[in-house]
Design an enzyme around this catalytic site. Structure first.
Site, PDB file in Angstrom:
ATOM      1  N   THR A 176      28.711  40.112  40.205  1.00  0.00           N
ATOM      2  CA  THR A 176      29.174  40.415  41.723  1.00  0.00           C
ATOM      3  C   THR A 176      30.570  40.588  41.614  1.00  0.00           C
ATOM      4  OG1 THR A 176      29.186  37.915  42.568  1.00  0.00           O
ATOM      5  CG2 THR A 176      27.036  39.399  42.837  1.00  0.00           C
ATOM      6  N   ILE A 198      24.702  36.519  37.324  1.00  0.00           N
ATOM      7  CA  ILE A 198      25.013  37.252  38.706  1.00  0.00           C
ATOM      8  C   ILE A 198      26.598  37.019  39.364  1.00  0.00           C
ATOM      9  CG2 ILE A 198      24.117  37.462  40.964  1.00  0.00           C
ATOM     10  CD1 ILE A 198      22.756  39.676  39.387  1.00  0.00           C
ATOM     11  N   TYR A 199      26.917  35.826  39.373  1.00  0.00           N
ATOM     12  CA  TYR A 199      28.063  35.457  39.896  1.00  0.00           C
ATOM     13  C   TYR A 199      29.296  36.418  39.504  1.00  0.00           C
ATOM     14  CZ  TYR A 199      32.574  32.996  40.581  1.00  0.00           C
ATOM     15  OH  TYR A 199      34.060  32.700  40.959  1.00  0.00           O
ATOM     16  N   ALA A 200      29.224  36.355  37.944  1.00  0.00           N
ATOM     17  CA  ALA A 200      30.456  37.176  37.286  1.00  0.00           C
ATOM     18  C   ALA A 200      30.015  38.773  37.650  1.00  0.00           C
ATOM     19  CB  ALA A 200      30.441  36.973  35.930  1.00  0.00           C
TER      20      ALA A 200
END
Ligand SMILES: NC(=O)c1ccc[n+]([C@@H]2O[C@H](COP(=O)([O-])OP(=O)(O)OC[C@H]3O[C@@H](n4cnc5c(N)ncnc54)[C@H](O)[C@@H]3O)[C@@H](O)[C@H]2O)c1
Length: 338
Positions: free
Chosen positions: A155, A151-153
């Site tokens: 976003t 989810i980091y990547a």
């Protein structure tokens, strides 16, 4: 120059603000001092910046649209450097919602504020993690990056898309940086160099994922800050005929570009640990672990576009960079354990 720096109490934001202030520019910092890691470290960074006459700051969250608008409008910046974010690959498996709040809602607030302030250049942090499962190395900005693994990547990829839309609609010259594992003094406690240093000094084992068979394009923070500083002066220009030069990530329909900032010199994690052992003068105890979900075995920046834009980048060698970190760590924590 009047520059608005978000994430100014963070690792990279602190260094960027410090470099701009040293050059004589005015900086307004904006940071919510989140408790993702030690808030005292963030406060210490802000305290150092406050020693400069040219530094003012607002301590508030990006999602507080009123506070953000008021701060940007009072600062009337010519340039915004947006570095505040919920960072960290592994934590995004634990607390994905914080990435949605800070990185999507927060970044929307920043691009909206940039539109109102009519800045001459908006620069925002993305990450090498957007290359996700790409196997072709080195990673180039013109490669597809459609396989985010966390989810980091995801976003960060979304902030690139949001930046592009606003650049297209409102003619905001926008540069997105894709940073590769940054290290150096005042670094982040959740990242390998800090964690390993603390563990070795406390005689605890260090966790090496994928049994240490990893490769990272470690980038020294001083080199990264120099690249950011030079890129501020190279705002992208919308190509009048829609023609984009070969190898450039410039959008055909917007003053928008994505640029890798990485040393372009990947290092094996095991060699990185050996360099740290040398700097500390102590051996590490290695705890060999399996690969973590969402992690990638290697990163490697293609820095050709960066160097086309700013000339040859500075390249601090690994031993010098790790030494600078260890000296800072010992000084900040007092010699010995943290
Ligand atoms: N350090 C790296 O190796 C690396 C690699 C790739 C990308 N990046 C990106 O670079 C940027 C800077 O990273 P860093 O290493 O300095 O991280 P950091 O966590 O040290 O700094 C981020 C700062 O943003 C602030 N912040 C977070 N969410 C906020 C919110 N919603 N509102 C207001 N403030 C908020 C935090 O308090 C923190 O001080 C981030 O966008 C990160 O994703 C960093």
């Amino acid at each position: 120059m009047r520059v608005f720096v978000t994430g100014s109490a963070g690792f990279i934001g602190y260094h960027v603000a410090e470099a701009l202030l040293t050059e004589g520019h005015d900086v307004h910092g904006y940071d919510g001092l989140t408790d993702y890691y030690d808030v005292a470290l963030k406060r210490a960074r802000h305290d150092l910046l406050l020693r400069h006459d040219g530094f003012t700051c607002t301590e508030a969250m990006l999602e507080d649209a009123g506070a953000l608008e008021a701060a940007v409008s009072a600062a009337a910046p010519e340039v915004i450097v947006h570095l505040a974010a919920q960072a960290g690959v592994r934590y995004s498996l634990e607390n994905p919602r914080s990435y949605i709040d800070s990185n999507l809602v927060g970044t929307f607030g920043v691009i909206e504020a940039a539109r109102r302030a009519r800045v001459r250049h908006l620069l925002m942090a993305s990450t090498s993690s957007v290359y996700g499962a790409n196997a072709k190395m080195p990673f180039a900005e013109t490669d597809k990056a459609d396989t985010p693994l966390t989810i980091y990547a995801a976003t960060k990829k979304a902030t690139e898309a949001m930046g592009h839309a606003y650049a297209h609609l409102w003619d905001i010259p926008t540069t997105m940086f894709r940073f590769f594992t940054v290290y150096g003094p005042w670094g982040r406690p959740d990242m390998a160099l800090f964690k390993f240093t603390r563990a070795i000094l406390e005689d605890r084992p260090i966790d090496l994922y994928n049994r240490g068979e990893m490769m990272r394009d470690f980038t020294y923070v001083g080199d990264l800050v120099r690249a950011i500083r030079l890129l501020i002066d190279v705002p992208p220009v919308r190509p009048p005929d829609g023609q984009v030069p070969e190898g450039d990530s410039l959008s055909p329909v917007a003053p928008f570009r994505v640029v890798n900032i990485g040393a372009a010199r990947p290092v094996r994690l095991l060699d990185f640990v050996a360099a740290l052992e040398d700097a500390l003068g102590r051996p590490a105890r290695r705890n060999l672990m399996e690969m973590q979900p969402g992690d990638v075995p290697g990163t490697w920046a293609d820095a050709a576009l960066l160097e086309r834009l700013i000339g040859p980048q500075s390249q601090t060698d690994l031993a010098t960079g790790i030494d600078a970190f260890v000296r800072w760590y010992r000084d900040y924590h007092g010699d010995g354990a943290a």
